[in-house]
Design a protein around this motif. Structure first.
Motif, short mmCIF file in Angstrom:
data_model
loop_
_atom_site.label_atom_id
_atom_site.label_comp_id
_atom_site.label_asym_id
_atom_site.label_seq_id
_atom_site.Cartn_x
_atom_site.Cartn_y
_atom_site.Cartn_z
N PHE A 1 -6.53 8.37 13.52
CA PHE A 1 -5.12 7.94 13.51
C PHE A 1 -4.81 7.31 14.87
O PHE A 1 -4.46 7.99 15.84
N CYS B 1 -6.54 6.38 8.79
CA CYS B 1 -5.24 5.78 8.43
C CYS B 1 -4.63 5.27 9.74
O CYS B 1 -3.69 5.87 10.31
N GLU C 1 0.82 -1.21 0.00
CA GLU C 1 0.00 0.00 0.00
C GLU C 1 0.86 1.26 0.00
O GLU C 1 0.51 2.27 -0.61
N LEU D 1 -7.17 13.58 5.78
CA LEU D 1 -6.60 12.26 5.99
C LEU D 1 -7.50 11.52 6.97
O LEU D 1 -7.66 11.96 8.12
N LYS E 1 -8.22 7.93 2.33
CA LYS E 1 -9.05 7.19 3.29
C LYS E 1 -8.61 5.73 3.40
O LYS E 1 -8.30 5.08 2.39
N ASN E 2 -8.61 5.23 4.64
CA ASN E 2 -8.42 3.80 4.92
C ASN E 2 -7.07 3.27 4.43
O ASN E 2 -6.94 2.09 4.09
N TYR E 3 -6.07 4.11 4.42
CA TYR E 3 -4.72 3.73 4.00
C TYR E 3 -4.06 2.93 5.13
O TYR E 3 -4.08 3.32 6.28
N ARG E 4 -3.46 1.77 4.79
CA ARG E 4 -2.92 0.87 5.81
C ARG E 4 -1.41 1.04 6.03
O ARG E 4 -0.82 0.40 6.90
N PHE F 1 3.45 8.12 5.18
CA PHE F 1 2.92 8.70 3.96
C PHE F 1 4.03 8.94 2.95
O PHE F 1 5.21 9.08 3.32
N CYS G 1 -0.68 4.61 10.59
CA CYS G 1 0.31 5.68 10.46
C CYS G 1 0.74 6.17 11.84
O CYS G 1 -0.10 6.52 12.68
#
Length: 883
Positions: A823, A800, A754, A797, A773-776, A780, A803
């Motif tokens: 977060f 996530c 990802e 953001l 959105k919904n970044y695993r 960054f 992060c």
């Protein structure tokens, strides 16, 4: 014949010869009979077009010419329909040939048997007896009209402008006011103008502009200020010039000089005139009113302005916002509608010689109803008041109330000419666009994009210049806003409306070409009608109410407008199964808001469609025949929450420009074929399904994408696929949403993958809004805080959860709105957010919000270094659900 017909004819007869050139003639070259007919059409066009100006003028008094123009207008539409069928078939065969070459083993399946002979021959459908009969019938009609042209004595002339069309020249207003009338309204504007005129804070010429539609009271406000007692004491000289549509710098300068010196000798040399004027104004204070300017040339304005210095104040009245901009106004006063109370006073003074209805109670109720129909336009209140000045019969007042302003027997104030004049001076392409809007009911609020899409579907956005698509449509739309044909809605600043009398004007000039169905009345329309909208307030409208459409077999627009009372309406299957297949010439079809679940396979009969709207319907699938709409430009499926898939052959829609699937949340994947949609400009969302990661590569060819774009299902993509999407090359995208699936606990999702995907989804540098959105990933990509994203104004953001730190977005110079939500791993916020060694972080930030950071323990604001955290523009700070 309507004025819209004139505008449509002018446009058609410009475009039809082009359609007959190389492409179509080559397409039918092997079919001699058809080729000869079309060549004949091509030869007659110039003869008819040459006499169009003469015919438009003669129709005022000659019924035969009026009918001739009506028949010519009908013929132009019918010819366009035939040529559009040729274009459709040519496009279909070209597409099939391309597909056959790409998959030679499927040639026999893809190409119709009638096209697999030894040499190319158009398909049998195209040249069957029925089609040949249509072409011959049009040729006969064209020949007949050409013969009538000679018999009617029509010849080639140049257009002579307004007065040659049977209209008297307008009597221009002067600086003097009617002492018998008490002027009401505009008190705030008048006071502010007086203060600005009396001030001494201008180093050069001070210009105030008054802007508004015809009849809104611009000249009256200028008169009120010009004649105010204290103004005479503040200026050495005053001059009033009614400029109107003839912006002649020589004559305007002469008029100003004569107001300063009655014995001034006439000169025709502009230089001598301006030198003389400059000498007379040296050291003097001057008030100049330039009333009713239409000329939009900045160059002409700078020449006229040259003799005036710091002591000069100028009031300009105009209908055009562009004029106000050109004259460099210190303040522009945009006149809106007058209050009902003020309009009532104007009406009463002219109708009853009284300030109100206290002494005429028998007329009070009907008088108030009449004034409501004036909708805040003072000239309308005055005009109808004068019309009723000597009328004492209550029934006559009722008749006036029930009449349209255009049908009244007299027009003592020139209201109709005042409004028509605005239309008369529109270029033909804007006349057509404005008249088309007569299909909208009064008080209908519309968005700019909505209208542009419709204009494009109807073929109105045609230009010899290289401006295309939304750029040209935006230019047309803003031109009409600038000229006060459209106004910003008072209820919603993102939408527009037409004043009621502008709506009436649109209906008047459109005539029978445009119509609308609304209310309970059973309506009949002309067979000439081509564009129609309908507003039906019943939740279950009867088929009977739509019977009017059975007459209009050549209809091009079938536009259902949303009524506010119900969210969903029911539609009889009779409409889908029986009515729509009859309307085979439609360019625009909108069935938005109907409770439709299943669509019949009707699109093969609607090959001319450019615009298709099924928004907020219950459809769960689209029939395969939709992919035979090779001309389709706009497909709106917004809010179709039951729709699970787009059609598998969507790649056939090679002219598609606009695809809106916002709110169609049941769509789980895109079909292949998007790489063929190279003209696509607006794509609201591209959904990548499980196992379909490679499909993101199809975005590579979509270089024309612009506006807002969402990529979802990114958990199904790998880094190499993301790289091939070439997102950074989509220079028109200004809003981007990158969305992974909400299930962050899914073990098949890899953090490293990802992170790599995000690295390769670098957006274009002109990006203005970004949502992730919904970044695993744990961190960054560096591009998020890169100074190359110098236009980024909004960053959100969300969710996530892996992060551990935030990107250094304090470096972004124009960032105004920053939102951080969900977060879980962030414990400290400090220099990594503001940017290390960043002297002025968040210089433009106005809104900063944090929500759902459950482990956030420390906020290091770097207070020890005065250079670091200032947040000079911050207006709002929000912290929610944080410890």
């Amino acid at each position: 014949m309507s004025v819209f017909g004139e505008a449509a004819l002018s446009a058609f007869l410009e475009l039809l010869p082009a359609k007959l050139l190389d492409s179509v003639l080559n397409f039918v070259a092997d079919y001699r009979q058809v080729h000869q007919q079309l060549k004949l059409w091509q030869s007659i066009f110039p003869e008819i077009k040459a006499v169009l100006n003469h015919a438009e003028e003669k129709q005022i008094k000659d019924e035969g010419v009026k009918n001739w123009l009506g028949d010519l207008q009908d013929l132009a539409y019918d010819m366009d329909d035939i040529l559009d069928e040729f274009a459709y078939q040519e496009l279909r065969l070209k597409l099939q040939k391309t597909q056959a070459q790409a998959s030679s083993s499927k040639v026999r399946k893809l190409i119709p048997t009638c096209c697999t002979g030894g040499h190319f021959s158009p398909i049998a459908f195209m040249f069957n007896a029925k089609m040949i009969s249509k072409i011959k019938a049009i040729t006969d009609r064209l020949n007949s009209l050409n013969t009538q042209r000679s018999n009617l004595g029509l010849s080639e002339i140049m257009s002579q402008g307004t007065t040659s069309k049977g209209n008297k020249p307008r009597l221009q207003p002067t600086s003097l006011m009617d002492g018998a009338v008490e002027y009401v309204g505009r008190a705030n504007e008048k006071q502010e103008m007086l203060e600005l005129l009396k001030s001494n804070n201008s180093d050069g010429v001070c210009v105030l502009s008054i802007v508004g539609m015809g009849g809104m009271g611009k000249t009256t406000l200028a008169q009120l200020v010009y004649n105010y007692p204290s103004i005479k004491e503040s200026f050495d000289h005053k001059s009033w010039v009614c400029v109107s549509d003839d912006f002649d710098a020589v004559n305007i300068t002469k008029t100003i000089l004569r107001s300063l010196d009655a014995d001034s000798h006439d000169e025709n040399d502009l230089n001598l005139l301006q030198v003389k004027l400059e000498e007379k104004l040296f050291g003097k204070r001057m008030l100049l009113v330039l009333d009713d300017i239409w000329n939009e040339s900045y160059s002409d304005w700078t020449i006229l302005r040259a003799p005036f210095g710091a002591g000069t104040k100028i009031i300009v009245t105009t209908r055009h916002q562009k004029v106000s901009s050109n004259v460099d106004s210190v303040k522009a006063f945009y006149l809106d509608k007058l209050s009902h109370h003020d309009c009532l006073s104007i009406f009463a003074q002219h109708a009853l010689k009284a300030r109100n209805f206290d002494g005429h109670l028998q007329f009070k109720e009907i008088g108030e109803n009449i004034v409501r129909r004036c909708n805040g336009l003072p000239l309308a209140a005055k005009a109808i008041g004068i019309l009723l000045r000597t009328v004492t019969d209550h029934s006559e007042w009722e008749k006036v109330y029930e009449s349209e302003i255009w049908d009244l027997p007299e027009d003592p104030c020139g209201l109709v000419p005042a409004l028509r004049l605005s239309y008369h001076y529109l270029p033909p392409h804007l006349k057509r666009c404005f008249a088309y809007c007569s299909i909208f009911p009064k008080d209908y609020e519309f968005e700019e994009e909505e209208i542009i899409l419709l204009w494009r579907a109807e073929g109105f956005l045609q230009s010899k210049a290289k401006i295309q698509g939304k750029g040209l449509g935006n230019q047309y739309f803003q031109d009409l806003v600038s000229r006060s044909f459209f106004q910003i809605s008072s209820e919603d600043k993102s939408r527009f409306v037409m004043h009621d009398l502008m709506n009436d004007l649109a209906q008047s000039v459109a005539g029978e070409i445009c119509c609308r169905v609304e209310g309970e009345e059973q309506q009949k329309f002309s067979h000439r009608s081509r564009h129609s909208a309908y507003v039906i307030n019943d939740r279950c409208p009867s088929v009977k109410k739509l019977e009017a459409f059975y007459q209009m077999t050549s209809l091009r627009t079938f536009l259902r407008l949303m009524a506010p009372r119900y969210r969903v309406f029911y539609l009889s299957n009779v409409v889908l199964d029986d009515l729509l297949p009859r309307l085979s010439y439609l360019r625009v079809l909108s069935l938005g808001g109907y409770e439709i679940y299943d669509l019949p396979d009707l699109f093969e009969n609607l090959k001319h469609l450019r615009y298709l709207n099924f928004s907020r319907t219950g459809i769960n699938r689209l029939p395969d025949s939709l992919c035979t709409l090779y001309h389709l430009e706009t497909l709106i499926l917004r809010g179709c929450s039951n729709l699970k898939n787009l059609p598998s052959k969507i790649g056939n829609l090679v002219n598609l420009l606009f695809l809106d699937i916002r709110g169609a949340n049941s769509i789980e994947r895109m079909p292949s074929g998007f790489d063929q949609l190279t003209k696509l400009q607006t794509l609201s969302n591209f959904v990548i399904g499980e196992g379909d990661g490679r499909l993101i590569r199809e975005l590579k060819n979509l270089s024309n994408l612009r506006g807002n774009f969402c990529l979802s299902g990114l958990e199904n993509v790998n880094g190499q696929d993301a790289r091939e999407a070439k997102l950074n090359e989509k220079l028109g995208i200004d809003g981007l949403e990158l969305q992974w699936g909400p299930d962050l606990e899914n073990n098949t999702r890899k953090t490293e993958v990802e992170e790599r995907v995000l690295d390769f989804l670098h957006p274009p540098n002109k990006l203005e809004q970004l949502i992730i959105k919904n970044y695993r990933g744990v961190k960054f990509s560096s591009w998020i805080a890169d100074s190359s994203l110098k236009n980024l104004s909004s960053l959100k953001l969300r969710n996530c959860k892996n992060c551990k730190s935030l990107p250094s977005v304090g470096r972004l110079p124009l960032l105004k709105d920053l939102s951080i939500i969900g977060f879980d791993q962030v414990h400290k916020i400090g220099v990594e957010l503001f940017g290390e060694n960043q002297l002025n972080p968040f210089a433009s930030l106005e809104i900063m919000s944090f929500e759902s950071l459950p482990n956030w323990k420390e906020w290091d604001t770097c207070e020890g270094d005065e250079k670091v955290l200032k947040l000079p523009s911050l207006r709002e700070l929000s912290i929610k659900t944080c410890p």
